[in-house]
Design a protein around this motif. Structure first.
Motif, mmCIF file in Angstrom:
data_model
loop_
_atom_site.group_PDB
_atom_site.id
_atom_site.type_symbol
_atom_site.label_atom_id
_atom_site.label_comp_id
_atom_site.label_asym_id
_atom_site.label_seq_id
_atom_site.Cartn_x
_atom_site.Cartn_y
_atom_site.Cartn_z
ATOM 1 N N ALA A 95 0.823 -1.206 0.000
ATOM 2 C CA ALA A 95 0.000 0.000 0.000
ATOM 3 C C ALA A 95 0.859 1.260 0.000
ATOM 4 C CB ALA A 95 -0.937 -0.016 1.200
ATOM 5 N N SER A 96 2.007 1.224 0.660
ATOM 6 C CA SER A 96 2.850 2.415 0.729
ATOM 7 C C SER A 96 3.502 2.733 -0.616
ATOM 8 C CB SER A 96 3.914 2.237 1.810
ATOM 9 O OG SER A 96 4.729 1.126 1.495
ATOM 10 N N ALA A 97 3.702 1.724 -1.472
ATOM 11 C CA ALA A 97 4.349 1.934 -2.764
ATOM 12 C C ALA A 97 3.350 2.260 -3.870
ATOM 13 C CB ALA A 97 5.134 0.688 -3.159
ATOM 14 N N ALA A 98 2.071 2.095 -3.602
ATOM 15 C CA ALA A 98 1.055 2.232 -4.636
ATOM 16 C C ALA A 98 0.694 3.691 -4.890
ATOM 17 C CB ALA A 98 -0.185 1.456 -4.238
ATOM 18 N N GLU A 120 0.305 -0.924 -12.541
ATOM 19 C CA GLU A 120 1.451 -1.654 -13.061
ATOM 20 C C GLU A 120 1.931 -2.587 -11.951
ATOM 21 O OE1 GLU A 120 2.824 -1.244 -16.377
ATOM 22 O OE2 GLU A 120 0.790 -0.481 -16.379
ATOM 23 N N THR A 121 2.800 -3.505 -12.266
ATOM 24 C CA THR A 121 3.279 -4.460 -11.268
ATOM 25 C C THR A 121 4.086 -3.784 -10.159
ATOM 26 O OG1 THR A 121 5.168 -4.961 -12.689
ATOM 27 C CG2 THR A 121 3.258 -6.425 -12.843
ATOM 28 N N ASP A 122 4.629 -2.583 -10.414
ATOM 29 C CA ASP A 122 5.384 -1.872 -9.379
ATOM 30 C C ASP A 122 4.498 -0.964 -8.523
ATOM 31 O OD1 ASP A 122 4.815 0.279 -11.034
ATOM 32 O OD2 ASP A 122 6.902 0.797 -11.429
ATOM 33 N N GLY A 123 3.177 -0.969 -8.761
ATOM 34 C CA GLY A 123 2.245 -0.164 -7.978
ATOM 35 C C GLY A 123 1.906 1.174 -8.601
ATOM 36 N N SER A 124 2.609 1.563 -9.643
ATOM 37 C CA SER A 124 2.318 2.833 -10.298
ATOM 38 C C SER A 124 1.091 2.692 -11.205
ATOM 39 C CB SER A 124 3.523 3.305 -11.120
ATOM 40 O OG SER A 124 3.758 2.413 -12.189
ATOM 41 N N ILE A 125 0.574 3.829 -11.627
ATOM 42 C CA ILE A 125 -0.561 3.849 -12.551
ATOM 43 C C ILE A 125 -0.190 4.726 -13.738
ATOM 44 C CG2 ILE A 125 -2.984 4.444 -12.886
ATOM 45 C CD1 ILE A 125 -3.360 4.082 -9.841
ATOM 46 N N LEU A 126 -0.180 4.136 -14.937
ATOM 47 C CA LEU A 126 0.104 4.909 -16.144
ATOM 48 C C LEU A 126 -1.136 5.694 -16.555
ATOM 49 C CD1 LEU A 126 1.965 2.197 -18.256
ATOM 50 C CD2 LEU A 126 2.964 3.946 -16.766
ATOM 51 N N ASN A 127 -0.947 6.868 -17.131
ATOM 52 C CA ASN A 127 -2.079 7.692 -17.582
ATOM 53 C C ASN A 127 -3.006 6.917 -18.511
ATOM 54 O OD1 ASN A 127 -1.403 9.956 -16.127
ATOM 55 N ND2 ASN A 127 -0.189 10.855 -17.760
ATOM 56 N N ARG A 162 -2.421 -7.981 -12.387
ATOM 57 C CA ARG A 162 -2.648 -6.554 -12.166
ATOM 58 C C ARG A 162 -3.730 -6.348 -11.119
ATOM 59 N NH1 ARG A 162 -0.124 -3.333 -16.129
ATOM 60 N NH2 ARG A 162 1.311 -4.737 -17.180
ATOM 61 N N VAL A 163 -3.629 -5.231 -10.433
ATOM 62 C CA VAL A 163 -4.616 -4.803 -9.451
ATOM 63 C C VAL A 163 -5.469 -3.717 -10.096
ATOM 64 C CG1 VAL A 163 -4.927 -3.611 -7.243
ATOM 65 C CG2 VAL A 163 -3.157 -5.360 -7.477
ATOM 66 N N VAL A 164 -6.792 -3.843 -9.964
ATOM 67 C CA VAL A 164 -7.720 -2.830 -10.463
ATOM 68 C C VAL A 164 -8.278 -2.079 -9.267
ATOM 69 C CG1 VAL A 164 -9.894 -2.431 -11.676
ATOM 70 C CG2 VAL A 164 -8.326 -4.174 -12.489
ATOM 71 N N VAL A 165 -8.378 -0.770 -9.413
ATOM 72 C CA VAL A 165 -8.936 0.071 -8.357
ATOM 73 C C VAL A 165 -10.185 0.747 -8.911
ATOM 74 C CG1 VAL A 165 -8.525 1.990 -6.781
ATOM 75 C CG2 VAL A 165 -6.614 0.509 -7.467
ATOM 76 N N ASN A 166 -11.319 0.540 -8.240
ATOM 77 C CA ASN A 166 -12.549 1.232 -8.617
ATOM 78 C C ASN A 166 -12.718 2.394 -7.654
ATOM 79 O OD1 ASN A 166 -15.004 2.064 -9.564
ATOM 80 N ND2 ASN A 166 -16.168 0.364 -8.714
#
Length: 114
Positions: free
Chosen positions: A25-28, A40-47, A66-70
């Motif tokens: 959670a801290s890296a996301a 992304e697998t590193d916790g980032s979100i591309l535009n 991948r993790v999806v966030v709603n």
């Protein structure tokens, strides 16, 4: 039901290999309010993986777990689709928050629904 199944899958992957499938959670990177995001697998979100508008969104080079966030408001949800342009889709997921990691290799589009 999907969330429970995905949690169990991610747990079995984590316990079986010793590697976590989702970022801490801290890296996301946070997903903006009103959007559905794919991490992304590193916790980032591309535009390119932040979706605001209702309807089908084809995915480009989104593979692996991948993790999806709603983070939509007003009870809006999303569907994961194996086909492009929102075909061959799952049920609508309306739970707000982060979903457990699943393999996005067979997923080719997302549909945002009211």
């Amino acid at each position: 039901m999907r969330k429970i199944a995905m949690t169990l899958t991610a747990l079995s992957l984590t316990l079986g290999t010793g590697l976590a499938a989702a970022p801490s959670a801290s890296a996301a990177t946070p997903c903006p309010s009103g959007a559905v995001c794919i991490r992304e697998t590193d916790g980032s979100i591309l535009n390119k993986n932040i979706f605001y508008s209702y309807g089908a969104h084809n995915l480009d080079n989104v593979t692996g777990y991948r993790v999806v966030v709603n983070n939509q408001t007003g009870g809006a949800g999303f569907q994961e689709c194996k086909g492009y342009n929102g075909t061959n889709c799952s049920a609508v997921y309306r739970w707000v928050g982060e979903y457990s990691a699943i393999d996005y290799t067979p997923i080719n589009s997302l549909v945002l629904v009211r």
